[in-house]
Structure formats: C-alpha cells, structure tokens
Scaffold this motif. Structure first.
Motif, mmCIF file in Angstrom:
data_model
loop_
_atom_site.group_PDB
_atom_site.id
_atom_site.type_symbol
_atom_site.label_atom_id
_atom_site.label_comp_id
_atom_site.label_asym_id
_atom_site.label_seq_id
_atom_site.Cartn_x
_atom_site.Cartn_y
_atom_site.Cartn_z
ATOM 1 N N ARG A 93 27.111 -4.148 -0.207
ATOM 2 C CA ARG A 93 26.520 -2.824 -0.085
ATOM 3 C C ARG A 93 27.044 -1.950 -1.209
ATOM 4 O O ARG A 93 28.204 -2.040 -1.577
ATOM 5 N N GLU B 214 25.026 4.947 1.102
ATOM 6 C CA GLU B 214 25.227 3.505 1.146
ATOM 7 C C GLU B 214 23.914 2.771 1.417
ATOM 8 O O GLU B 214 23.157 3.138 2.315
ATOM 9 N N ARG B 215 23.686 1.717 0.615
ATOM 10 C CA ARG B 215 22.459 0.931 0.722
ATOM 11 C C ARG B 215 22.781 -0.546 0.492
ATOM 12 O O ARG B 215 23.791 -0.900 -0.105
ATOM 13 N N ASP B 216 21.865 -1.405 0.915
ATOM 14 C CA ASP B 216 21.977 -2.833 0.664
ATOM 15 C C ASP B 216 21.805 -3.109 -0.821
ATOM 16 O O ASP B 216 20.990 -2.465 -1.486
ATOM 17 N N ARG B 217 22.516 -4.075 -1.338
ATOM 18 C CA ARG B 217 22.466 -4.429 -2.748
ATOM 19 C C ARG B 217 21.057 -4.779 -3.216
ATOM 20 O O ARG B 217 20.704 -4.600 -4.374
ATOM 21 N N ARG B 218 20.211 -5.245 -2.332
ATOM 22 C CA ARG B 218 18.854 -5.644 -2.713
ATOM 23 C C ARG B 218 17.988 -4.474 -3.168
ATOM 24 O O ARG B 218 16.936 -4.672 -3.753
ATOM 25 N N GLU B 219 18.423 -3.238 -2.918
ATOM 26 C CA GLU B 219 17.697 -2.058 -3.412
ATOM 27 C C GLU B 219 18.000 -1.776 -4.883
ATOM 28 O O GLU B 219 17.345 -0.956 -5.502
#
Length: 90
Positions: free
Chosen positions: A2, A10-15
């Motif tokens: 993250r 905070e966001r997921d790495r896929r963004e």
C-alpha cells in the motif's frame, strides 16, 4: 503493498504506475557514441535496500510521488509529492 498518496491518502499499489528511480539521470552528449547511449537507455542499478522511486497515482488523482522504500522488506518508509522533493525527477 500500500502507498500513501499525499493527496488521496492510503491506496493499493495497483492504483500507481512505477516510473523508476527518482534520481535525475544525466543525459549523455549527443555525440557520446553508441555504447554510452546504450548504457544510458538500457542499464539501471537494481539496489538492495532503501531506494527512492518515482510513481504516478494513475488510478487516482494523477499526482507524481516519490516513494522511499526498502526493496528487501517492501516497507514503505515515506511518500511525498515529487514537486516537494529536491533532486527528484518529475
């Protein structure tokens, strides 16, 4: 993994889209020769340990951020807007 976007939180790495090392590369002289240009275009260090990487929050606000992380543990130590980090690309 993250990542914390300084704008969105905070966001997921896929963004995010990984853009490479956040340290400015020195572009060779146009007349430097094929070997020098080949090295500049295709070879990068792959350090083990703490690095500063440039990421774009492509699936969110579009911000460019510098992520300081440990490549051995995947721990994210810090994130900051690229425009606020001296010596970064972006």
């Amino acid at each position: 993994m993250r990542l914390t976007c300084p704008v969105c939180g905070e966001r997921d790495r896929r963004e995010f889209y990984y853009m490479g090392d956040a340290v400015a590369l020195r572009r060779p002289d146009p007349e430097a020769g094929d070997a020098v240009w080949d090295d500049y275009l295709h070879n990068r260090d792959n350090p083990a340990g703490v690095t500063r990487d440039l990421w774009q929050h492509e699936g969110g606000c579009g911000a460019w951020i510098v992520v300081t992380r440990n490549t051995m543990t995947h721990e994210v130590l810090e994130t900051a807007l690229a425009s606020d980090v001296k010596g970064s690309v972006g």
